[in-house]
Design a protein around this motif. Sequence first.
Motif, PDB file in Angstrom:
ATOM      1  N   ASP A 199       0.745  -1.303  -0.334  1.00 62.66           N
ATOM      2  CA  ASP A 199      -0.290  -0.209   0.371  1.00 62.66           C
ATOM      3  C   ASP A 199       0.012   1.198  -0.212  1.00 62.66           C
ATOM      4  OD1 ASP A 199       1.117  -0.269   2.317  1.00 62.66           O
ATOM      5  OD2 ASP A 199      -1.194   0.375   3.540  1.00 62.66           O
ATOM      6  N   ASP A 200       2.515   1.343   0.119  1.00 62.62           N
ATOM      7  CA  ASP A 200       3.330   2.206  -0.273  1.00 62.62           C
ATOM      8  C   ASP A 200       3.614   2.492  -1.981  1.00 62.62           C
ATOM      9  OD1 ASP A 200       3.385   2.339   3.148  1.00 62.62           O
ATOM     10  OD2 ASP A 200       5.413   1.032   2.493  1.00 62.62           O
ATOM     11  N   VAL A 201       2.967   2.246  -2.222  1.00 62.03           N
ATOM     12  CA  VAL A 201       3.148   2.397  -3.810  1.00 62.03           C
ATOM     13  C   VAL A 201       2.110   2.999  -4.362  1.00 62.03           C
ATOM     14  CG1 VAL A 201       3.616   0.567  -6.167  1.00 62.03           C
ATOM     15  CG2 VAL A 201       4.332   0.100  -4.124  1.00 62.03           C
ATOM     16  N   ALA A 202       2.251   4.027  -4.848  1.00 62.55           N
ATOM     17  CA  ALA A 202       1.553   4.870  -5.509  1.00 62.55           C
ATOM     18  C   ALA A 202       1.322   4.394  -7.008  1.00 62.55           C
ATOM     19  CB  ALA A 202       1.737   6.301  -5.366  1.00 62.55           C
ATOM     20  N   ALA A 203       2.351   4.320  -7.920  1.00 64.29           N
ATOM     21  CA  ALA A 203       2.452   4.378  -9.239  1.00 64.29           C
ATOM     22  C   ALA A 203       3.734   3.716  -9.512  1.00 64.29           C
ATOM     23  CB  ALA A 203       1.828   5.533  -9.790  1.00 64.29           C
ATOM     24  N   LEU A 204       3.385   2.719 -10.959  1.00 66.10           N
ATOM     25  CA  LEU A 204       4.213   1.901 -11.668  1.00 66.10           C
ATOM     26  C   LEU A 204       4.414   2.437 -12.956  1.00 66.10           C
ATOM     27  CD1 LEU A 204       6.686  -0.487 -11.278  1.00 66.10           C
ATOM     28  CD2 LEU A 204       5.014  -1.710 -11.938  1.00 66.10           C
ATOM     29  N   TYR A 205       5.519   2.901 -14.186  1.00 65.69           N
ATOM     30  CA  TYR A 205       5.713   3.500 -14.995  1.00 65.69           C
ATOM     31  C   TYR A 205       6.584   2.674 -16.002  1.00 65.69           C
ATOM     32  CZ  TYR A 205       3.118   7.402 -13.747  1.00 65.69           C
ATOM     33  OH  TYR A 205       2.590   8.568 -12.358  1.00 65.69           O
ATOM     34  N   ARG A 206       6.186   2.759 -17.425  1.00 64.31           N
ATOM     35  CA  ARG A 206       6.969   2.208 -18.408  1.00 64.31           C
ATOM     36  C   ARG A 206       8.326   3.251 -18.892  1.00 64.31           C
ATOM     37  NH1 ARG A 206       2.937  -1.662 -19.470  1.00 64.31           N
ATOM     38  NH2 ARG A 206       2.000   0.226 -21.256  1.00 64.31           N
ATOM     39  N   LEU A 207       9.607   3.509 -18.661  1.00 67.40           N
ATOM     40  CA  LEU A 207      10.503   4.759 -19.531  1.00 67.40           C
ATOM     41  C   LEU A 207      11.222   3.880 -19.940  1.00 67.40           C
ATOM     42  CD1 LEU A 207      11.316   6.478 -15.848  1.00 67.40           C
ATOM     43  CD2 LEU A 207       9.057   6.335 -17.475  1.00 67.40           C
ATOM     44  N   GLN A 208      10.754   5.008 -20.928  1.00 61.44           N
ATOM     45  CA  GLN A 208      11.958   4.661 -22.586  1.00 61.44           C
ATOM     46  C   GLN A 208      13.224   6.207 -22.118  1.00 61.44           C
ATOM     47  OE1 GLN A 208      10.675   4.206 -26.194  1.00 61.44           O
ATOM     48  NE2 GLN A 208      12.618   4.972 -27.213  1.00 61.44           N
ATOM     49  N   SER A 209      14.638   5.521 -21.785  1.00 67.27           N
ATOM     50  CA  SER A 209      15.232   6.652 -21.071  1.00 67.27           C
ATOM     51  C   SER A 209      16.378   6.213 -22.429  1.00 67.27           C
ATOM     52  CB  SER A 209      15.707   6.054 -19.667  1.00 67.27           C
ATOM     53  OG  SER A 209      16.961   7.109 -20.016  1.00 67.27           O
ATOM     54  N   GLY A 210      16.539   6.956 -23.732  1.00 69.84           N
ATOM     55  CA  GLY A 210      17.516   7.392 -24.110  1.00 69.84           C
ATOM     56  C   GLY A 210      17.080   5.300 -25.164  1.00 69.84           C
ATOM     57  N   PHE A 211      18.115   4.721 -25.094  1.00 69.88           N
ATOM     58  CA  PHE A 211      17.891   3.279 -25.396  1.00 69.88           C
ATOM     59  C   PHE A 211      17.571   1.907 -24.987  1.00 69.88           C
ATOM     60  CE2 PHE A 211      21.146   5.655 -28.772  1.00 69.88           C
ATOM     61  CZ  PHE A 211      20.388   5.329 -29.888  1.00 69.88           C
ATOM     62  N   ASP A 212      17.329   2.779 -22.759  1.00 72.06           N
ATOM     63  CA  ASP A 212      17.065   1.578 -22.749  1.00 72.06           C
ATOM     64  C   ASP A 212      15.672   1.688 -22.158  1.00 72.06           C
ATOM     65  OD1 ASP A 212      19.530   0.677 -21.879  1.00 72.06           O
ATOM     66  OD2 ASP A 212      20.433   1.494 -20.522  1.00 72.06           O
ATOM     67  N   PHE A 213      14.989   1.047 -22.250  1.00 74.00           N
ATOM     68  CA  PHE A 213      13.638   0.378 -21.063  1.00 74.00           C
ATOM     69  C   PHE A 213      13.511   0.768 -20.025  1.00 74.00           C
ATOM     70  CE2 PHE A 213      12.749   0.009 -25.930  1.00 74.00           C
ATOM     71  CZ  PHE A 213      11.916   0.327 -26.285  1.00 74.00           C
ATOM     72  N   GLN A 214      12.901   0.953 -19.074  1.00 69.14           N
ATOM     73  CA  GLN A 214      13.342   0.740 -17.850  1.00 69.14           C
ATOM     74  C   GLN A 214      11.642   0.852 -16.891  1.00 69.14           C
ATOM     75  OE1 GLN A 214      15.591   4.134 -16.164  1.00 69.14           O
ATOM     76  NE2 GLN A 214      17.436   3.066 -17.535  1.00 69.14           N
ATOM     77  N   LEU A 215      11.788   0.409 -15.592  1.00 68.86           N
ATOM     78  CA  LEU A 215      10.367   0.296 -14.952  1.00 68.86           C
ATOM     79  C   LEU A 215      10.884   1.847 -13.228  1.00 68.86           C
ATOM     80  CD1 LEU A 215       9.517  -2.790 -14.616  1.00 68.86           C
ATOM     81  CD2 LEU A 215       8.300  -1.230 -15.754  1.00 68.86           C
ATOM     82  N   GLU A 216       9.612   2.736 -13.343  1.00 69.34           N
ATOM     83  CA  GLU A 216       9.733   3.662 -12.882  1.00 69.34           C
ATOM     84  C   GLU A 216       8.283   3.593 -11.480  1.00 69.34           C
ATOM     85  OE1 GLU A 216      11.275   7.848 -11.964  1.00 69.34           O
ATOM     86  OE2 GLU A 216       8.719   7.886 -13.148  1.00 69.34           O
ATOM     87  N   LEU A 217       8.748   2.866 -10.278  1.00 68.23           N
ATOM     88  CA  LEU A 217       8.087   2.972  -9.163  1.00 68.23           C
ATOM     89  C   LEU A 217       8.165   3.873  -8.351  1.00 68.23           C
ATOM     90  CD1 LEU A 217       7.663  -0.101  -6.774  1.00 68.23           C
ATOM     91  CD2 LEU A 217       8.320   1.856  -6.049  1.00 68.23           C
ATOM     92  N   VAL A 218       7.366   5.132  -7.913  1.00 73.12           N
ATOM     93  CA  VAL A 218       6.889   5.955  -7.409  1.00 73.12           C
ATOM     94  C   VAL A 218       5.709   5.483  -5.839  1.00 73.12           C
ATOM     95  CG1 VAL A 218       5.591   8.296  -7.286  1.00 73.12           C
ATOM     96  CG2 VAL A 218       6.685   6.740  -9.208  1.00 73.12           C
ATOM     97  N   ALA A 219       6.863   5.496  -4.889  1.00 75.26           N
ATOM     98  CA  ALA A 219       6.164   5.625  -3.172  1.00 75.26           C
ATOM     99  C   ALA A 219       5.073   6.643  -2.733  1.00 75.26           C
ATOM    100  CB  ALA A 219       7.023   5.494  -2.930  1.00 75.26           C
ATOM    101  N   ARG A 220       3.877   6.540  -2.202  1.00 76.73           N
ATOM    102  CA  ARG A 220       3.561   7.350  -1.462  1.00 76.73           C
ATOM    103  C   ARG A 220       4.200   8.813  -0.883  1.00 76.73           C
ATOM    104  NH1 ARG A 220      -1.234   6.050  -2.951  1.00 76.73           N
ATOM    105  NH2 ARG A 220      -2.009   4.026  -2.665  1.00 76.73           N
TER     106      ARG A 220
END
Length: 253
Positions: A103-124
């Motif tokens: 329940d501390d997790v506010a959002a989960l994103y897919r990012l494209q940083s340059g040539f890399d694909f990443q996940l970004e987790l945002v806490a509350r």
Amino acid sequence: MTAPATSYESLLRRSEVAIPGLLGVLLAGALGFTLALGGAFENETRITIIIAILGAALLGIVMIVTVSLRIHRWTVTAEGIRIEERPKVPLTGRRRRVSLRFDDVAALYRLQSGFDFQLELVARDGQRFRLAQAFRPDLHGVRVADRAGLAAFAATIEAALSAGGNALPGTAEGLSFWNRPAGLAVLAVAFAVTLAIGIGAVWSFAWVGALQAGARSGQMLGILILLPIGAGYLLIRSMQRRRALLGARRGRS
């Protein structure tokens, strides 16, 4: 059937740290060379200054690259998500260990940083954590980006959050540093600087002459010509992604 992975580890290349840092080293080195060549120095003093500039630039490049490389590992547990971050090269950065309840997790994103694909987790509480795609050997032993594995791990996180009572709308597409104004400005500067260097290299090569320059100079010229092409490609790609994501968000609102 293979069970979903509950842990994922990869090397995060912080290009938002490396590229501005390398640009700074390049500009500082160019300024130093200009002052050394244009100043009223004796030849021995001028050579000493140039050697010192080259040494400082090399040291700066090594430091920037080592600081930019970090190992990140996310593990889905019964209670939440455990995040571990450490520098790739020991003693070049701080370690971070965080345990988040579901329940501390506010959002989960897919990012494209340059040539890399990443996940970004945002806490509350506002903290942000990133996990990049790993590179694993294929059937021929060639290391390729594990985008499918990262996507599967994102699905594992979504399922765990849902089972833990924090069902998010899903993994949304997010803006990385390179899709934001500051990142686009850095890419624009990188394109302008590498374009100027490429034009200068072509002019110098034409002035000296291909026969006098030799094969190695020709190879270096090719690299210098490709630099602005790569920077321009990243700039256009980042602008297109920003435009597409912001347009999609306006369409949903």
